[in-house]
Design a protein around this motif. Structure first.
Motif, short mmCIF file in Angstrom:
data_model
loop_
_atom_site.label_atom_id
_atom_site.label_comp_id
_atom_site.label_asym_id
_atom_site.label_seq_id
_atom_site.Cartn_x
_atom_site.Cartn_y
_atom_site.Cartn_z
N ASP A 1 0.86 -1.19 0.00
CA ASP A 1 0.00 0.00 0.00
C ASP A 1 0.89 1.24 0.00
O ASP A 1 1.80 1.35 0.84
CB ASP A 1 -0.88 -0.02 1.25
CG ASP A 1 -2.14 0.79 1.11
OD1 ASP A 1 -2.35 1.42 0.05
OD2 ASP A 1 -2.94 0.79 2.07
N PRO A 2 0.70 2.16 -0.94
CA PRO A 2 1.60 3.32 -1.03
C PRO A 2 1.88 4.06 0.28
O PRO A 2 3.03 4.42 0.53
CB PRO A 2 0.92 4.21 -2.08
CG PRO A 2 0.22 3.23 -2.96
CD PRO A 2 -0.29 2.16 -2.02
N PRO A 3 0.89 4.28 1.16
CA PRO A 3 1.23 4.98 2.41
C PRO A 3 2.19 4.18 3.32
O PRO A 3 2.76 4.74 4.24
CB PRO A 3 -0.12 5.17 3.11
CG PRO A 3 -1.16 4.98 2.07
CD PRO A 3 -0.56 4.07 1.04
N HIS A 4 2.34 2.89 3.04
CA HIS A 4 3.20 2.03 3.87
C HIS A 4 4.46 1.58 3.13
O HIS A 4 5.16 0.69 3.61
CB HIS A 4 2.39 0.82 4.35
CG HIS A 4 1.19 1.21 5.14
ND1 HIS A 4 1.26 1.57 6.47
CD2 HIS A 4 -0.11 1.36 4.78
CE1 HIS A 4 0.06 1.89 6.89
NE2 HIS A 4 -0.79 1.78 5.89
N ALA A 5 4.73 2.19 1.99
CA ALA A 5 5.91 1.83 1.20
C ALA A 5 7.19 2.19 1.94
O ALA A 5 7.20 3.09 2.79
CB ALA A 5 5.86 2.53 -0.16
N ARG A 6 8.23 1.48 1.62
CA ARG A 6 9.57 1.73 2.15
C ARG A 6 9.65 1.57 3.67
O ARG A 6 10.43 2.23 4.34
CB ARG A 6 10.09 3.08 1.69
CG ARG A 6 10.02 3.25 0.16
CD ARG A 6 10.75 4.43 -0.37
NE ARG A 6 12.18 4.39 -0.15
CZ ARG A 6 13.07 3.66 -0.83
NH1 ARG A 6 12.66 2.87 -1.78
NH2 ARG A 6 14.36 3.73 -0.56
N ALA A 7 8.82 0.63 4.18
CA ALA A 7 8.84 0.34 5.62
C ALA A 7 9.21 -1.13 5.87
O ALA A 7 9.03 -1.62 6.97
CB ALA A 7 7.48 0.67 6.23
N GLY A 8 9.68 -1.81 4.83
CA GLY A 8 10.12 -3.20 4.98
C GLY A 8 9.07 -4.24 4.68
O GLY A 8 9.36 -5.44 4.71
#
Length: 180
Positions: free
Chosen positions: A105-112
């Motif tokens: 989900d884009p709002p949760h991208a780049r969080a592993g």
């Protein structure tokens, strides 16, 4: 610290999976697909159809080797991955699996979440005896290709062109998951 992890998808996750798919496609594919095609596959009717398809895929997969996993943070579905035995005619489905999709989900991208989904997928596939994992990616999808490239994936030379009102080229990527 958020409670994060990956687990097998449940039928109750189908709506969240479809919503993640639609949001991720709207953002990630807006420069890769023709606008009319993207609007068609991410509109409200399409989202309902995806919800139904994901519910079926989760509840009654075609085989035990067809799986859907979800990434979660504090019980919220933040991404998902689906895999199956490879169906390409030049592949051995006993030894090769296909990553059908991996979306965050884009709002949760780049969080592993993507890395956790990929690692869990590989772990399950190794248990199944898979040695190679492949996926099809849009040739111009630099985000996915960079992510997978950082995990050891590379093009294997196969390509295909999809007719989406205009030609859209995909390339096949692969990686060795044998652990050898």
């Amino acid at each position: 610290m958020a409670d994060v992890g990956v687990r097998p998808a449940r039928r109750a996750d189908a709506a969240a999976v479809a919503a993640v798919q639609v949001r991720a496609w709207r953002q990630g594919y807006r420069e890769l697909l023709p606008a009319a095609v993207l609007a068609e596959v991410t509109g409200p009717e399409a989202e309902q159809a995806w919800r139904d398809r994901w519910a079926e895929s989760i509840s009654t997969p075609p085989s035990p080797r067809h799986r859907v996993l979800v990434a979660v943070a504090n019980d919220l579905v933040t991404g998902f991955a689906a895999h199956a035995p490879a169906e390409d005619p030049d592949q051995d489905p006993a030894a090769t699996a296909e990553l059908l999709t991996l979306l965050v989900d884009p709002p949760h991208a780049r969080a592993g979440h993507g890395s956790r989904l990929l690692a869990a997928t590989v772990d399950l596939l190794r248990e199944d005896g898979a040695e190679t994992l492949l996926t099809w990616a849009f040739e111009e999808d630099r985000v996915l290709r960079t992510f997978l490239g950082s995990a050891g994936w590379a093009p294997d030379g196969a390509a295909r062109t999809l007719d989406m009102g205009e030609p859209v080229r995909q390339i096949r990527l692969h990686t060795d998951i044998s652990g050898a």
